[in-house]
Write an enzyme that holds these catalytic residues in place. Structure first.
Site, PDB file in Angstrom:
ATOM      1  N   SER A 134       0.808  -1.219   0.000  1.00  0.00           N
ATOM      2  CA  SER A 134       0.000   0.000   0.000  1.00  0.00           C
ATOM      3  C   SER A 134       0.841   1.268   0.000  1.00  0.00           C
ATOM      4  CB  SER A 134      -0.878  -0.010   1.261  1.00  0.00           C
ATOM      5  OG  SER A 134      -1.413   1.271   1.493  1.00  0.00           O
ATOM      6  N   GLU A 152       0.114   3.668   1.670  1.00  0.00           N
ATOM      7  CA  GLU A 152       0.096   4.118   3.071  1.00  0.00           C
ATOM      8  C   GLU A 152       1.470   3.869   3.717  1.00  0.00           C
ATOM      9  OE1 GLU A 152      -2.511   5.686   4.493  1.00  0.00           O
ATOM     10  OE2 GLU A 152      -1.966   5.615   6.611  1.00  0.00           O
ATOM     11  N   TYR A 185      -1.760   0.464  10.609  1.00  0.00           N
ATOM     12  CA  TYR A 185      -2.016  -0.188   9.310  1.00  0.00           C
ATOM     13  C   TYR A 185      -0.786  -0.061   8.404  1.00  0.00           C
ATOM     14  CZ  TYR A 185      -3.753  -0.776   4.529  1.00  0.00           C
ATOM     15  OH  TYR A 185      -3.900  -1.176   3.224  1.00  0.00           O
TER      16      TYR A 185
HETATM   17  P1  NAP Z   1     -11.616  -4.620   1.560  1.00  0.00           P
HETATM   18  O1  NAP Z   1     -12.732  -4.261   0.624  1.00  0.00           O
HETATM   19  O2  NAP Z   1     -11.605  -4.106   2.947  1.00  0.00           O
HETATM   20  O3  NAP Z   1     -11.541  -6.221   1.606  1.00  0.00           O
HETATM   21  C1  NAP Z   1     -10.745  -6.881   2.563  1.00  0.00           C
HETATM   22  C2  NAP Z   1     -10.970  -8.376   2.435  1.00  0.00           C
HETATM   23  O4  NAP Z   1     -10.130  -9.061   3.376  1.00  0.00           O
HETATM   24  C3  NAP Z   1     -12.396  -8.840   2.707  1.00  0.00           C
HETATM   25  O5  NAP Z   1     -12.742  -9.836   1.768  1.00  0.00           O
HETATM   26  C4  NAP Z   1     -12.286  -9.444   4.093  1.00  0.00           C
HETATM   27  O6  NAP Z   1     -13.244 -10.447   4.351  1.00  0.00           O
HETATM   28  C5  NAP Z   1     -10.911 -10.075   4.007  1.00  0.00           C
HETATM   29  N1  NAP Z   1     -10.340 -10.424   5.311  1.00  0.00           N
HETATM   30  C6  NAP Z   1     -10.067  -9.594   6.329  1.00  0.00           C
HETATM   31  N2  NAP Z   1      -9.528 -10.273   7.353  1.00  0.00           N
HETATM   32  C7  NAP Z   1      -9.462 -11.576   6.978  1.00  0.00           C
HETATM   33  C8  NAP Z   1      -9.007 -12.779   7.606  1.00  0.00           C
HETATM   34  N3  NAP Z   1      -8.535 -12.774   8.846  1.00  0.00           N
HETATM   35  N4  NAP Z   1      -9.073 -13.933   6.907  1.00  0.00           N
HETATM   36  C9  NAP Z   1      -9.573 -13.957   5.665  1.00  0.00           C
HETATM   37  N5  NAP Z   1     -10.039 -12.857   5.021  1.00  0.00           N
HETATM   38  C10 NAP Z   1      -9.974 -11.680   5.674  1.00  0.00           C
HETATM   39  O7  NAP Z   1     -10.203  -4.189   0.900  1.00  0.00           O
HETATM   40  P2  NAP Z   1      -9.833  -3.787  -0.616  1.00  0.00           P
HETATM   41  O8  NAP Z   1     -10.038  -2.334  -0.802  1.00  0.00           O
HETATM   42  O9  NAP Z   1     -10.453  -4.761  -1.546  1.00  0.00           O
HETATM   43  O10 NAP Z   1      -8.240  -3.999  -0.572  1.00  0.00           O
HETATM   44  C11 NAP Z   1      -7.664  -5.258  -0.907  1.00  0.00           C
HETATM   45  C12 NAP Z   1      -6.239  -5.305  -0.364  1.00  0.00           C
HETATM   46  O11 NAP Z   1      -5.480  -4.249  -0.955  1.00  0.00           O
HETATM   47  C13 NAP Z   1      -6.114  -5.112   1.153  1.00  0.00           C
HETATM   48  O12 NAP Z   1      -5.019  -5.889   1.570  1.00  0.00           O
HETATM   49  C14 NAP Z   1      -5.778  -3.625   1.288  1.00  0.00           C
HETATM   50  O13 NAP Z   1      -5.080  -3.392   2.493  1.00  0.00           O
HETATM   51  C15 NAP Z   1      -4.911  -3.427   0.059  1.00  0.00           C
HETATM   52  N6  NAP Z   1      -4.879  -2.090  -0.488  1.00  0.00           N
HETATM   53  C16 NAP Z   1      -6.045  -1.462  -0.829  1.00  0.00           C
HETATM   54  C17 NAP Z   1      -6.002  -0.214  -1.432  1.00  0.00           C
HETATM   55  C18 NAP Z   1      -7.261   0.498  -1.829  1.00  0.00           C
HETATM   56  O14 NAP Z   1      -7.189   1.710  -2.085  1.00  0.00           O
HETATM   57  N7  NAP Z   1      -8.394  -0.185  -1.940  1.00  0.00           N
HETATM   58  C19 NAP Z   1      -4.756   0.407  -1.682  1.00  0.00           C
HETATM   59  C20 NAP Z   1      -3.588  -0.285  -1.337  1.00  0.00           C
HETATM   60  C21 NAP Z   1      -3.660  -1.533  -0.758  1.00  0.00           C
HETATM   61  P3  NAP Z   1     -14.698 -10.119   5.028  1.00  0.00           P
HETATM   62  O15 NAP Z   1     -15.605  -9.824   3.870  1.00  0.00           O
HETATM   63  O16 NAP Z   1     -14.997 -11.385   5.720  1.00  0.00           O
HETATM   64  O17 NAP Z   1     -14.517  -8.950   5.945  1.00  0.00           O
HETATM   65  N1  GDD Z   2     -12.430   7.568   5.868  1.00  0.00           N
HETATM   66  C1  GDD Z   2     -12.544   8.905   5.939  1.00  0.00           C
HETATM   67  N2  GDD Z   2     -13.692   9.448   6.449  1.00  0.00           N
HETATM   68  N3  GDD Z   2     -11.518   9.659   5.494  1.00  0.00           N
HETATM   69  C2  GDD Z   2     -11.657  11.006   5.554  1.00  0.00           C
HETATM   70  C3  GDD Z   2     -12.806  11.623   6.049  1.00  0.00           C
HETATM   71  C4  GDD Z   2     -13.870  10.805   6.535  1.00  0.00           C
HETATM   72  O1  GDD Z   2     -14.897  11.278   7.002  1.00  0.00           O
HETATM   73  N4  GDD Z   2     -12.642  12.970   5.949  1.00  0.00           N
HETATM   74  C5  GDD Z   2     -11.439  13.180   5.419  1.00  0.00           C
HETATM   75  N5  GDD Z   2     -10.828  11.999   5.186  1.00  0.00           N
HETATM   76  C6  GDD Z   2      -9.461  11.823   4.668  1.00  0.00           C
HETATM   77  C7  GDD Z   2      -8.593  10.926   5.564  1.00  0.00           C
HETATM   78  O2  GDD Z   2      -8.105  11.681   6.692  1.00  0.00           O
HETATM   79  C8  GDD Z   2      -7.498  10.528   4.577  1.00  0.00           C
HETATM   80  O3  GDD Z   2      -6.493  11.512   4.555  1.00  0.00           O
HETATM   81  C9  GDD Z   2      -8.227  10.515   3.223  1.00  0.00           C
HETATM   82  O4  GDD Z   2      -9.493  11.157   3.431  1.00  0.00           O
HETATM   83  C10 GDD Z   2      -8.472   9.120   2.652  1.00  0.00           C
HETATM   84  O5  GDD Z   2      -9.053   8.306   3.664  1.00  0.00           O
HETATM   85  P1  GDD Z   2      -9.663   6.854   3.332  1.00  0.00           P
HETATM   86  O6  GDD Z   2     -10.617   6.931   2.208  1.00  0.00           O
HETATM   87  O7  GDD Z   2     -10.146   6.293   4.626  1.00  0.00           O
HETATM   88  O8  GDD Z   2      -8.403   6.050   2.768  1.00  0.00           O
HETATM   89  P2  GDD Z   2      -6.888   5.929   3.291  1.00  0.00           P
HETATM   90  O9  GDD Z   2      -6.034   6.735   2.354  1.00  0.00           O
HETATM   91  O10 GDD Z   2      -6.752   6.182   4.732  1.00  0.00           O
HETATM   92  O11 GDD Z   2      -6.603   4.370   3.080  1.00  0.00           O
HETATM   93  C11 GDD Z   2      -6.985   3.705   1.869  1.00  0.00           C
HETATM   94  O12 GDD Z   2      -5.941   3.778   0.936  1.00  0.00           O
HETATM   95  C12 GDD Z   2      -4.735   3.097   1.317  1.00  0.00           C
HETATM   96  C13 GDD Z   2      -3.719   3.328   0.174  1.00  0.00           C
HETATM   97  O13 GDD Z   2      -3.084   4.567   0.354  1.00  0.00           O
HETATM   98  C14 GDD Z   2      -7.330   2.244   2.242  1.00  0.00           C
HETATM   99  O14 GDD Z   2      -7.901   1.616   1.121  1.00  0.00           O
HETATM  100  C15 GDD Z   2      -6.096   1.469   2.638  1.00  0.00           C
HETATM  101  O15 GDD Z   2      -6.441   0.082   2.808  1.00  0.00           O
HETATM  102  C16 GDD Z   2      -5.067   1.620   1.509  1.00  0.00           C
HETATM  103  O16 GDD Z   2      -3.900   0.896   1.792  1.00  0.00           O
END
Ligand code: NAP
Ligand code: GDD
Length: 329
Positions: free
Chosen positions: A124, A126, A148
């Site tokens: 990520s 992050e 995280y």
């Molecule tokens: P998400 O929608 O939160 O999905 C997370 C998945 O992980 C869900 O299917 C959840 O299952 C499963 N899970 C959590 N704990 C588990 C456990 N102990 N055993 C088995 N399954 C488990 O996340 P996403 O946005 O698709 O992201 C996918 C991956 O990419 C994550 O690793 C996230 O950290 C990473 N990532 C995401 C982003 C982004 O912007 N979306 C960016 C960078 C990296 P349940 O349905 O049972 O909860």
């Molecule tokens: N969630 C949330 N809710 N975020 C807010 C809000 C609010 O009400 N208001 C402002 N924000 C700002 C957060 O402070 C952060 O700076 C930004 O919006 C994005 O927040 P999120 O959408 O919660 O995502 P994230 O950047 O913290 O994390 C996501 O992206 C990561 C990759 O950079 C997640 O998908 C992580 O799993 C992923 O790794």
């Protein structure tokens, strides 16, 4: 012979798009799901007759070993994680168990059963946290700002370590934020698109947000999962940044979303300190040059296209709800 892929996290946003994509490529797709008293299958309901679901949990090494023994996959996409950053301050130990040791469990299970299985790890942006360089590339040092982010740094390095120690084909994609109508309601893009739809349809009269000045590099999840697959089709394993190369403040996301529904955001958005974080990642912007040149990856959906797609999807969804459920956060 078609290939077999296991997707952990298949019930999540990325898992659902990746399952669709791999089915289109002719794969046999096996989704790893953890047991829950209320199954969370809404993102993959339309795929249930074409994918297999198998029980296993990132916390239980034996369950992962058994899964790999039974399924004999060619590829393992490790997308499962505790993915919501604020929750990682509430449950830092559990976050580490899932996102750090969970990765070790997957790698070690593959090593024991069949070290030839190709593995993708969901790293990520992050991890860059308090950024040391702009834009962020594969060699930019990490400075995570949340439990995280710290947990993902461990997952990243243990993947690299298994590659270097055992010659495994294990890759990390350092993915910047990617969103879609299937995003969880607690993440800011979906919270805004859902909030706009509720206000437009008369179900709510305000939207409480946190830091409007934070900047992110946001893309469409449907584009990003293609990069995961491309990484596992290369001749040798490597790590790649996947990003758009653009950054936008939360405020701009809010403006575009409200404007798309003909609403003035300043009349509805309130800043609530409850949504501020103990430590913030102020700015993320990735450099996807390596993914573009070595993988041939590109994105199709731009920032405005992404936000308007999400608002339209939430408007369509909520139009049919007489008494809509409240968003989680
Ligand atoms: P998400 O929608 O939160 O999905 C997370 C998945 O992980 C869900 O299917 C959840 O299952 C499963 N899970 C959590 N704990 C588990 C456990 N102990 N055993 C088995 N399954 C488990 O996340 P996403 O946005 O698709 O992201 C996918 C991956 O990419 C994550 O690793 C996230 O950290 C990473 N990532 C995401 C982003 C982004 O912007 N979306 C960016 C960078 C990296 P349940 O349905 O049972 O909860
Ligand atoms: N969630 C949330 N809710 N975020 C807010 C809000 C609010 O009400 N208001 C402002 N924000 C700002 C957060 O402070 C952060 O700076 C930004 O919006 C994005 O927040 P999120 O959408 O919660 O995502 P994230 O950047 O913290 O994390 C996501 O992206 C990561 C990759 O950079 C997640 O998908 C992580 O799993 C992923 O790794």
């Amino acid at each position: 012979m078609s290939k077999t892929a296991v997707i952990s996290g298949v019930t999540g946003q990325d898992g659902s798009y990746l399952a669709e994509f791999l089915l289109d490529q002719g794969y046999r797709v096996v989704g790893m799901v953890r047991r829950s008293s209320a199954p969370n299958l809404w993102r993959i309901e339309h795929l249930l007759d074409r994918i297999e679901l198998r029980p296993a949990d990132l916390l239980d090494q034996l369950s992962i070993v058994r899964l790999i023994e039974d399924v004999q996959p060619d590829e393992f996409y490790n997308l499962a994680a505790m993915s919501f950053v604020p929750a990682s301050w509430d449950t830092p130990l559990l976050t580490g168990e899932f996102n750090s040791q969970g990765v070790t469990r997957v790698l070690e299970s593959i090593r024991q059963v069949n070290p030839k299985v190709r593995m993708y790890q969901a790293s990520s942006s992050e991890m860059y946290g308090k950024v040391r360089a702009v834009p962020q590339r594969e060699d930019t040092p990490f400075h995570p700002r949340s439990p995280y982010g710290v947990s993902k740094v461990f997952g990243h390095y243990i993947t690299m370590n298994y590659r270097e120690s055992y010659g495994m084909f294990a890759c990390s994609g350092i993915l910047f934020n990617h969103e879609s109508p299937r995003r969880g309601l607690e993440f800011v893009t979906r919270k805004v698109s859902d909030g706009v739809a509720r206000i437009k349809l008369g179900f709510a009269d305000s939207l409480a947000l946190g830091n409007l000045d934070a900047r992110r590099d946001w893309g469409f999840a449907g584009d990003y999962i293609k990069a995961m697959w491309l990484m596992l089709q290369q001749d040798s394993p490597d790590d790649f940044v996947v990003a758009t190369g653009e950054t936008h403040p939360v405020r701009e996301l809010v403006q575009i979303a409200f404007q798309h529904a003909d609403l003035d955001w300043e009349k509805f958005v309130k800043v609530d300190p409850r949504f501020l974080r103990p430590a913030e990642v102020d700015l993320l912007i990735g450099d996807p040059t390596k993914a573009r040149t070595e993988l041939g990856w590109h994105r199709d959906v731009d920032f405005k296209g992404l936000i308007t797609m999400m608002v339209d999807a939430d408007l369509a969804r909520l139009e049919h709800h007489a008494v809509p459920a409240q968003p989680l956060a």
